[in-house]
Design a protein around this motif. Structure first.
Motif, PDB file in Angstrom:
ATOM      1  N   GLN A  44       0.822  -1.207   0.000  1.00  0.00           N
ATOM      2  CA  GLN A  44       0.000   0.000   0.000  1.00  0.00           C
ATOM      3  C   GLN A  44       0.860   1.263   0.000  1.00  0.00           C
ATOM      4  OE1 GLN A  44      -3.359  -1.059   2.332  1.00  0.00           O
ATOM      5  NE2 GLN A  44      -4.098  -0.829   0.230  1.00  0.00           N
ATOM      6  N   THR A  45       1.838   1.292   0.914  1.00  0.00           N
ATOM      7  CA  THR A  45       2.694   2.476   0.996  1.00  0.00           C
ATOM      8  C   THR A  45       3.905   2.357   0.078  1.00  0.00           C
ATOM      9  OG1 THR A  45       3.888   1.488   2.818  1.00  0.00           O
ATOM     10  CG2 THR A  45       2.068   2.938   3.389  1.00  0.00           C
ATOM     11  N   GLY A  46       4.204   1.163  -0.355  1.00  0.00           N
ATOM     12  CA  GLY A  46       5.356   0.970  -1.221  1.00  0.00           C
ATOM     13  C   GLY A  46       6.676   0.990  -0.474  1.00  0.00           C
ATOM     14  N   VAL A  47       6.642   0.816   0.839  1.00  0.00           N
ATOM     15  CA  VAL A  47       7.869   0.869   1.631  1.00  0.00           C
ATOM     16  C   VAL A  47       7.991  -0.426   2.438  1.00  0.00           C
ATOM     17  CG1 VAL A  47       9.104   2.140   3.405  1.00  0.00           C
ATOM     18  CG2 VAL A  47       7.701   3.359   1.783  1.00  0.00           C
ATOM     19  N   GLY A  48       9.217  -0.872   2.614  1.00  0.00           N
ATOM     20  CA  GLY A  48       9.447  -2.090   3.358  1.00  0.00           C
ATOM     21  C   GLY A  48       9.468  -1.850   4.859  1.00  0.00           C
ATOM     22  N   ILE A  49       9.520  -2.951   5.601  1.00  0.00           N
ATOM     23  CA  ILE A  49       9.640  -2.888   7.055  1.00  0.00           C
ATOM     24  C   ILE A  49      10.943  -3.598   7.402  1.00  0.00           C
ATOM     25  CG2 ILE A  49       8.590  -3.588   9.243  1.00  0.00           C
ATOM     26  CD1 ILE A  49       5.906  -3.639   7.489  1.00  0.00           C
ATOM     27  N   ALA A  50      11.804  -2.911   8.146  1.00  0.00           N
ATOM     28  CA  ALA A  50      13.165  -3.414   8.368  1.00  0.00           C
ATOM     29  C   ALA A  50      13.165  -4.788   9.014  1.00  0.00           C
ATOM     30  CB  ALA A  50      13.936  -2.425   9.234  1.00  0.00           C
ATOM     31  N   GLY A  51      14.128  -5.588   8.645  1.00  0.00           N
ATOM     32  CA  GLY A  51      14.279  -6.917   9.211  1.00  0.00           C
ATOM     33  C   GLY A  51      15.303  -7.691   8.418  1.00  0.00           C
ATOM     34  N   LEU A  52      15.736  -8.832   8.934  1.00  0.00           N
ATOM     35  CA  LEU A  52      16.758  -9.605   8.237  1.00  0.00           C
ATOM     36  C   LEU A  52      16.170 -10.225   6.975  1.00  0.00           C
ATOM     37  CD1 LEU A  52      19.756 -10.627   8.680  1.00  0.00           C
ATOM     38  CD2 LEU A  52      18.685 -12.804   9.082  1.00  0.00           C
ATOM     39  N   LYS A  53      16.986 -10.238   5.920  1.00  0.00           N
ATOM     40  CA  LYS A  53      16.545 -10.893   4.701  1.00  0.00           C
ATOM     41  C   LYS A  53      17.033 -12.329   4.726  1.00  0.00           C
ATOM     42  CE  LYS A  53      16.391  -6.699   1.937  1.00  0.00           C
ATOM     43  NZ  LYS A  53      17.490  -5.768   1.685  1.00  0.00           N
ATOM     44  N   GLY A  54      16.273 -13.170   5.409  1.00  0.00           N
ATOM     45  CA  GLY A  54      16.639 -14.579   5.491  1.00  0.00           C
ATOM     46  C   GLY A  54      15.696 -15.410   4.651  1.00  0.00           C
ATOM     47  N   ARG A  55      15.451 -16.644   5.083  1.00  0.00           N
ATOM     48  CA  ARG A  55      14.551 -17.516   4.325  1.00  0.00           C
ATOM     49  C   ARG A  55      13.145 -16.915   4.279  1.00  0.00           C
ATOM     50  NH1 ARG A  55      10.602 -20.951   5.714  1.00  0.00           N
ATOM     51  NH2 ARG A  55      11.005 -21.687   7.806  1.00  0.00           N
ATOM     52  N   HIS A  56      12.407 -17.239   3.204  1.00  0.00           N
ATOM     53  CA  HIS A  56      11.063 -16.670   3.031  1.00  0.00           C
ATOM     54  C   HIS A  56      10.035 -17.419   3.864  1.00  0.00           C
ATOM     55  CE1 HIS A  56      13.332 -15.620  -0.537  1.00  0.00           C
ATOM     56  NE2 HIS A  56      12.519 -14.603  -0.716  1.00  0.00           N
ATOM     57  N   ILE A  57       8.910 -16.770   4.057  1.00  0.00           N
ATOM     58  CA  ILE A  57       7.739 -17.445   4.601  1.00  0.00           C
ATOM     59  C   ILE A  57       6.575 -17.116   3.686  1.00  0.00           C
ATOM     60  CG2 ILE A  57       7.192 -15.582   6.238  1.00  0.00           C
ATOM     61  CD1 ILE A  57       6.306 -17.875   8.156  1.00  0.00           C
ATOM     62  N   LEU A  58       5.790 -18.140   3.365  1.00  0.00           N
ATOM     63  CA  LEU A  58       4.684 -17.964   2.417  1.00  0.00           C
ATOM     64  C   LEU A  58       3.371 -18.225   3.154  1.00  0.00           C
ATOM     65  CD1 LEU A  58       3.821 -17.730  -0.637  1.00  0.00           C
ATOM     66  CD2 LEU A  58       3.879 -20.201  -0.673  1.00  0.00           C
ATOM     67  N   PHE A  59       2.455 -17.287   3.063  1.00  0.00           N
ATOM     68  CA  PHE A  59       1.155 -17.461   3.704  1.00  0.00           C
ATOM     69  C   PHE A  59       0.179 -18.027   2.678  1.00  0.00           C
ATOM     70  CE2 PHE A  59       3.321 -14.069   5.999  1.00  0.00           C
ATOM     71  CZ  PHE A  59       3.319 -14.610   7.268  1.00  0.00           C
ATOM     72  N   HIS A  60      -0.150 -19.300   2.847  1.00  0.00           N
ATOM     73  CA  HIS A  60      -0.993 -19.976   1.851  1.00  0.00           C
ATOM     74  C   HIS A  60      -2.371 -19.344   1.751  1.00  0.00           C
ATOM     75  CE1 HIS A  60       1.274 -23.982   1.278  1.00  0.00           C
ATOM     76  NE2 HIS A  60       2.100 -22.979   1.459  1.00  0.00           N
ATOM     77  N   ASP A  61      -2.837 -18.787   2.865  1.00  0.00           N
ATOM     78  CA  ASP A  61      -4.189 -18.231   2.821  1.00  0.00           C
ATOM     79  C   ASP A  61      -4.243 -16.893   2.100  1.00  0.00           C
ATOM     80  OD1 ASP A  61      -2.630 -17.217   4.785  1.00  0.00           O
ATOM     81  OD2 ASP A  61      -4.252 -16.876   6.208  1.00  0.00           O
TER      82      ASP A  61
ATOM     83  N   ARG B 171      14.858   1.141   0.441  1.00  0.00           N
ATOM     84  CA  ARG B 171      13.857   0.070   0.490  1.00  0.00           C
ATOM     85  C   ARG B 171      12.964   0.160   1.714  1.00  0.00           C
ATOM     86  NH1 ARG B 171      15.762  -4.689  -1.860  1.00  0.00           N
ATOM     87  NH2 ARG B 171      14.009  -5.879  -1.115  1.00  0.00           N
ATOM     88  N   ASN B 172      13.546   0.434   2.869  1.00  0.00           N
ATOM     89  CA  ASN B 172      12.714   0.481   4.070  1.00  0.00           C
ATOM     90  C   ASN B 172      13.219   1.564   5.004  1.00  0.00           C
ATOM     91  OD1 ASN B 172      14.590  -2.213   4.402  1.00  0.00           O
ATOM     92  ND2 ASN B 172      14.623  -0.914   6.176  1.00  0.00           N
ATOM     93  N   ASP B 173      12.350   1.951   5.921  1.00  0.00           N
ATOM     94  CA  ASP B 173      12.698   2.998   6.871  1.00  0.00           C
ATOM     95  C   ASP B 173      13.663   2.428   7.910  1.00  0.00           C
ATOM     96  OD1 ASP B 173      12.701   5.386   8.100  1.00  0.00           O
ATOM     97  OD2 ASP B 173      10.534   5.557   8.237  1.00  0.00           O
ATOM     98  N   LEU B 174      14.290   3.319   8.670  1.00  0.00           N
ATOM     99  CA  LEU B 174      15.193   2.861   9.723  1.00  0.00           C
ATOM    100  C   LEU B 174      14.386   2.163  10.811  1.00  0.00           C
ATOM    101  CD1 LEU B 174      17.406   6.034  10.130  1.00  0.00           C
ATOM    102  CD2 LEU B 174      17.943   3.970   8.893  1.00  0.00           C
ATOM    103  N   PRO B 175      14.957   1.129  11.434  1.00  0.00           N
ATOM    104  CA  PRO B 175      14.226   0.482  12.525  1.00  0.00           C
ATOM    105  C   PRO B 175      14.170   1.388  13.753  1.00  0.00           C
ATOM    106  CG  PRO B 175      16.400  -0.465  12.291  1.00  0.00           C
ATOM    107  CD  PRO B 175      16.229   0.480  11.151  1.00  0.00           C
ATOM    108  N   ALA B 176      13.313   1.034  14.689  1.00  0.00           N
ATOM    109  CA  ALA B 176      13.207   1.821  15.919  1.00  0.00           C
ATOM    110  C   ALA B 176      14.539   1.751  16.668  1.00  0.00           C
ATOM    111  CB  ALA B 176      12.093   1.256  16.785  1.00  0.00           C
TER     112      ALA B 176
END
Ligand code: SF4
Ligand code: SF4
Lengths: 165, 377
Positions: A44-61, B171-176
């Motif tokens: 919706q916003t076109g922006v990511g949410i920070a976090g490690l880029k590790g293995r994927h998770i797929l939501f079947h629903d 790609r993404n904003d800074l974390p908290a």
């Protein structure tokens, strides 16, 4: 500065480190703590949410089998193939879902950016090594499993230098 | 009777005193490239660098992928400095597509690229240490690099090859809590690198090996077209962050480091001094950054560039790094040309090594801040 003085100062600066705490991370026993639950994306916003880029998770629903993730990866690593799944969903008439080959994936996360239905995220799981190449191919069923990992070590900075944990 | 040679083949004239040494491509001290060195006793008579062993065809590959899909593979030439190699690409694509970047994204990009510059410089310094047989100087920077990798991983989700900068922002904003974490680690690092002085830069053994070797004069540095730390170590005050400020560098408070000597010691000291400046930039950017706001301009799916071209360059860890992109109304670029600092600095090697002792070859070669994979693209 005399040569001898310089050498003594160099040695001294090394010797001081006998009292400094070890910075090395003892990896299999200790694991680094990462931000959040992994890289996610909000179309919706076109922006990511920070976090490690590790293995994927797929939501079947949520996955509709629209293949956009596979199209995105085509020009990158060709790691995603669309495969038939047994269960049929109302939102996924063709019953196809992505399967990811971790022998090819470069963990760029651009497939996550491409998914418009909040169905594909990345997790903190990075321990994917295996003895065979075929075990690196994760089927939609394997991708749906939430990884069970405990990571708690962070860089701490004290009086006696930086340490892990 | 002399044997008839096939046309085009020449026999090398053999000189009894001169011996040819191939340093590389597997030699741990050359890093995927070969130096063909001719020695007379202990002295180097001539040196011919032979790059190209890790050519990957990045420029050709870029012609078959759209502007977003190009991101992961374009950062491969320098995985330690991946934000800085993507930076000019993003700037050029933004020019082509006419995208406006949000203010906050500009600051985040500057922070990411300065963190990345430190990661690169520390890695380079670690190898410089091991080139000179100083194994402590290998361990310390390799360990301290972790502080920056940790920050970049919190920002972008990957330890190397972040794929973090995109045309239109990040790609993404800074974390908290990122700001606090960043300040803590950068502050600690600033104290920490001062210790490198006594053990490495003021170490008489190192100074004797590097001072006065491979001197590149100011005029030669300009004439040979060198860039980055090599140019600044020869007394030329040229830093694209100051001379052609991109994004928000003009608002930030830092100085260019220039030395006059032009020897290996000065060339190895400049990147070290610049790490202090990088820390200053990061802290200043964190202070001046808008605290909230958008970080990415949404692009159309499969954006197309017009019949147009764009050239943008930035100051990377190894000097100016430019991208020339030509587009022709298609989602893929028509031609991408990458101009890298490593390749331009390589040209100094034959000049610097002539007349040097063979033992000085590693210290001169690595002080040029040369990254073989980037030079070959
Ligand atoms: S992370 Fe990148 S390489 Fe891996 S599957 Fe997704 S798009 Fe392909
Ligand atoms: S994961 Fe997302 S992009 Fe991929 S097929 Fe499913 S809904 Fe489409």
């Amino acid at each position: 500065m005399s040569t001898a003085g310089g050498i003594i100062r160099a040695l001294n600066s090394g010797v001081k480190h006998l009292a400094v705490k070890r910075f090395t991370l003892r990896y299999p026993e200790q694991k680094l703590k990462f931000v959040g639950d992994g890289f996610q994306f909000d179309p919706q916003t076109g922006v990511g949410i920070a976090g490690l880029k590790g293995r994927h998770i797929l939501f079947h629903d949520k996955c509709t089998g629209c293949q956009l993730c596979s199209v995105a990866c085509e020009g990158i690593a060709e790691a995603i193939g669309m495969v038939k799944v047994k269960e049929t969903w109302k939102h996924n008439k063709k019953a196809i879902m992505p399967q990811i080959d971790y022998g090819k994936c470069v963990f760029c996360g651009l497939c996550v950016d491409a998914c418009p239905f909040y169905a594909l995220y990345m997790t903190n799981d990075y321990e994917l090594s295996s003895f065979t190449k075929s075990a690196l191919i994760y089927t939609p069923g394997q991708l749906a499993v939430k990884p069970n990992i405990s990571q708690d070590v962070e860089i701490k900075i004290g009086k006696r230098g930086a340490t892990h944990g | 009777m002399t044997t008839q040679l096939p046309p085009g083949i020449q026999l090398e004239t053999v000189d009894d005193r001169i011996m040819t040494l191939n340093v590389g491509p597997q030699h741990p001290g050359s890093g995927h490239m070969r130096l063909i060195i001719k020695v007379d006793g202990d002295y180097i008579v001539s040196c011919d660098p032979d790059p190209g062993y890790v050519h990957r065809g990045e420029e050709k590959m870029a012609e078959y992928r759209n502007y977003i899909q190009n991101i992961p593979h374009l950062e491969r030439p320098v995985i330690h400095d991946s934000c800085n190699i993507l930076y000019p690409y993003c700037l050029a694509v933004e020019d082509l597509l006419g995208i406006e970047v949000p203010e906050r994204a500009k600051y985040i990009r500057v922070i990411a690229s300065e963190l990345n510059r430190c990661v690169y410089t520390l890695y380079w310094l670690a190898i410089y240490g091991i080139f000179l047989g100083h194994s402590t100087m290998f361990m310390w920077p390799a360990g301290d690099r972790e502080l920056f990798i940790d920050l970049l991983e919190a920002m972008s989700g990957a330890r190397v090859t972040h794929a973090y900068l995109v045309p239109g922002g990040v790609r993404n904003d800074l974390p908290a809590n990122f700001e606090e974490r960043c300040l803590r680690q950068v502050d600690y690092f600033e104290k920490r690198i001062k210790e490198y002085q006594a053990i490495f830069y003021q170490n008489p053994v190192l100074r004797q090996r590097t001072e006065g070797t491979g001197i590149l004069s100011r005029m030669d540095a300009i004439r040979l077209g060198t860039t980055g730390s090599v140019l600044r170590a020869s007394g030329v005050d040229f830093d694209l962050r100051k001379k052609e400020p991109y994004d928000v560098y003009e608002n930030l408070d830092f100085e260019t480091q220039v030395l006059k000597e032009g020897d290996s010691y000065a060339r190895s000291l400049i990147p070290y001094l610049e790490m202090f400046e990088s820390c200053r930039i990061i802290k200043d950017a964190l202070r001046k950054m808008p605290k909230s706001g958008s970080v990415r301009t949404k692009l159309k799916p499969n954006p197309k560039g017009g019949n147009d071209e764009a050239y943008r360059r930035v100051e990377s860890g190894r000097g100016s790094l430019g991208f020339h992109i030509i587009s022709n109304n298609r989602p893929e670029p028509y031609r991408v040309k990458i101009s890298v600092g490593s390749f331009r600095n390589l040209i100094c090697i034959p000049y610097l090594l002539k007349g040097e002792k063979l033992g000085n070859m590693p210290s001169v070669y690595w002080s040029l801040n040369y990254w073989p994979v980037e030079a070959d693209r």
